[in-house]
Enzyme design. Structure first.
Site, PDB file in Angstrom:
ATOM      1  N   TYR A 316      74.736  85.261  64.847  1.00  0.00           N
ATOM      2  CA  TYR A 316      73.440  84.572  64.780  1.00  0.00           C
ATOM      3  C   TYR A 316      72.594  85.041  63.606  1.00  0.00           C
ATOM      4  CZ  TYR A 316      74.342  84.170  69.893  1.00  0.00           C
ATOM      5  OH  TYR A 316      74.869  83.967  71.137  1.00  0.00           O
ATOM      6  N   CYS A 343      87.882  94.338  59.566  1.00  0.00           N
ATOM      7  CA  CYS A 343      88.301  93.711  58.322  1.00  0.00           C
ATOM      8  C   CYS A 343      87.772  92.285  58.213  1.00  0.00           C
ATOM      9  CB  CYS A 343      89.814  93.741  58.238  1.00  0.00           C
ATOM     10  SG  CYS A 343      90.399  95.431  58.296  1.00  0.00           S
ATOM     11  N   TYR A 372      73.470  90.503  75.624  1.00  0.00           N
ATOM     12  CA  TYR A 372      74.466  89.862  74.760  1.00  0.00           C
ATOM     13  C   TYR A 372      75.053  90.869  73.776  1.00  0.00           C
ATOM     14  CZ  TYR A 372      72.053  86.003  76.936  1.00  0.00           C
ATOM     15  OH  TYR A 372      71.482  85.179  77.869  1.00  0.00           O
TER      16      TYR A 372
HETATM   17  C1  LIG Z   1      71.980  81.955  79.079  1.00  0.00           C
HETATM   18  C2  LIG Z   1      71.269  81.281  80.186  1.00  0.00           C
HETATM   19  C3  LIG Z   1      70.142  81.885  80.759  1.00  0.00           C
HETATM   20  C4  LIG Z   1      69.550  83.169  80.253  1.00  0.00           C
HETATM   21  O1  LIG Z   1      68.999  83.054  78.998  1.00  0.00           O
HETATM   22  P1  LIG Z   1      68.114  84.251  78.401  1.00  0.00           P
HETATM   23  O2  LIG Z   1      67.704  83.766  77.092  1.00  0.00           O
HETATM   24  O3  LIG Z   1      68.999  85.444  78.325  1.00  0.00           O
HETATM   25  O4  LIG Z   1      66.967  84.473  79.336  1.00  0.00           O
HETATM   26  C5  LIG Z   1      69.551  81.249  81.828  1.00  0.00           C
HETATM   27  N1  LIG Z   1      70.036  80.083  82.321  1.00  0.00           N
HETATM   28  C6  LIG Z   1      71.126  79.473  81.788  1.00  0.00           C
HETATM   29  C7  LIG Z   1      71.601  78.208  82.370  1.00  0.00           C
HETATM   30  C8  LIG Z   1      71.772  80.058  80.706  1.00  0.00           C
HETATM   31  O5  LIG Z   1      72.824  79.448  80.172  1.00  0.00           O
END
Ligand SMILES: *Cc1c(COP(=O)(O)O)cnc(C)c1O
Length: 422
Positions: A316, A343, A372
């Site tokens: 990202y 690499c 993450y």
């Molecule tokens: C990834 C996701 C979340 C959490 O998102 P954050 O940005 O970590 O709070 C919540 N709901 C759904 C459906 C997601 O895919």
């Protein structure tokens, strides 16, 4: 990140110097603060105290069993996106009646597992999925509780890879087709439609996308109720952002202040799915400098952690602060690319970063790595995945061991014929 701080010039997590963790657990490793995790959960939960609600922690942000168990002990539910996450959530003691299951590609086996576990509901992402859930539930002699995920067509102003509620996105059902989809769902014999769901993206730093999305959801909910579809749950998703460098995301209280009046109008139980905001700033990636390498163009700091351990910068272009574990206040500054051993030219943790000068052997803390981070780690370049450490007060606990070389080849098989021709 107040539980990560300097005392004199040594960097601590709670009451444990990171240098001690490096000595005891080796590097690289993830280090999480128990105090931060707990405080962040309660701050979020309490912000919504004025409405009946379930906080369903987004397991994909950090799925370590100890973290999930801590969430469970705080009263959290779980937002899951796979059978594997359901397995983890149940294993950690998260009550099934607080588990919600999202994702565009649920397999029949995963649906059956969730039905058997009696989770609260499925967040359904398409009409085709609805039919499969109906069939699986029918085969099991059950009713599946579902919410339909609406794509509210709201721009969350975040990175395109983590924006999920715009028209061109693969997620949810287009708002203008929602009514039809709900009608269809309500007519299916093994489906019990009880909710409306929307999640517009991640790392949101303003309340407006939440408000815009929620307005659509509530208008729809009112409509559905008027048509006799008994909506009990409104799910506003997750996505609240955190400070990585100089972002100023709303505090959960500010989000609550903006959305609670709307939520009260909905007269439903509310489901919230925070991930990053709970765990992101509760963790760091601790790494050691292996080499300095000067080229005509740049100075590289080569560390023992890499993109396979923390993918966010590569994937990202995400910013993570990088802090010295031993601070030298008089140190001159230099500008570096902090890179790993993998690499790939895309293997970096920071680029063109001006920071106090570092030398081989120094320890660095890559900040804001609790969300993450480990969950996106891979074994690329046959690198064993790193351990996860939980700090509580003056103690630290290994909550996931470092993988071994044996772990790397576990499950691989060489067919007999390859031996016989050797
Ligand atoms: C990834 C996701 C979340 C959490 O998102 P954050 O940005 O970590 O709070 C919540 N709901 C759904 C459906 C997601 O895919």
């Amino acid at each position: 990140m107040r539980d990560f701080h300097y005392r004199d010039d040594a960097f601590f997590c709670e009451d444990v110097p990171l240098e001690r963790i490096a000595k005891e657990r080796d590097t690289p490793c993830y280090v999480y603060s128990h105090a931060t995790l707990t405080r962040h959960f309660h701050a979020f939960d309490q912000a919504f105290a004025a409405v009946p609600h379930i906080v369903a922690f987004a397991v994909k942000a950090n799925s370590n069993l100890a973290v999930l168990q801590l969430m469970a002990s705080c009263g959290s539910g779980a937002d899951i996106v796979s059978g594997g996450e359901l397995f983890r959530a149940l294993h950690a003691g998260i009550p099934p009646n607080k588990i919600v299951f999202a994702g565009v590609g649920k397999r029949a086996e995963e649906i059956a597992f969730a039905l058997k576990s009696d989770i609260l509901l499925f967040n359904v992402e398409s009409s085709a999925e609805l039919e499969v859930i109906n069939d699986v539930a029918g085969g099991m002699g059950r009713q599946a509780r579902v919410a339909l995920r609406i794509n509210p067509d709201v721009d969350p102003h975040t990175h395109p890879y983590i924006s999920t509620g715009m028209k061109k996105s693969k997620f949810g059902i287009a708002a203008d087709r929602a009514n039809e989809a709900f009608q269809k769902a309500a007519a299916l014999s093994h489906i019990h439609v009880i909710g409306v769901h929307a999640h517009v993206g991640s790392q949101l730093t303003h309340v407006s996308p939440f408000v815009d999305s929620l307005k659509r959801v509530i208008a729809l909910t009112r409509n559905l109720k008027a048509q006799g579809i008994p909506i009990r749950y409104v799910n506003i998703g997750g996505g609240l952002g955190i400070t990585y460098s100089n972002e100023t995301p709303p505090h959960p209280n500010e989000l609550a202040a903006a959305v609670v009046p709307l939520l009260k109008e909905a007269d439903c139980d509310i489901i919230l799915e925070p991930g990053r905001v709970i765990v992101g700033n509760a963790g760091v990636l601790l790494t050691r400098v292996l080499y300095r390498k000067e080229t005509d163009a740049k100075t590289f700091v080569i560390v023992d952690a890499a993109m396979n351990d923390l993918l966010r910068p590569s994937l990202y272009d995400a910013h993570h602060d990088v802090l010295p574990v031993h601070r030298v206040p008089t140190a001159p500054e230099e500008t570096y690319d902090v890179v790993g051993p993998v690499c790939e030219s895309g293997d970096f943790l920071a680029q063109n970063r001006t920071m106090p000068t570092v030398k081989a052997g120094d320890l660095l803390a890559v900040m804001s790595a609790g969300a993450y981070g480990f969950t996106m780690a891979s074994n690329y370049n046959s690198r064993p995945r790193v351990p996860e450490i939980l700090v509580k007060g003056g103690e630290n606990f290994v909550i996931r061991e470092r993988e071994t070389f044996e772990d790397l080849i576990r499950g691989e098989r060489v067919p007999e014929f390859l031996y016989s021709t050797a």
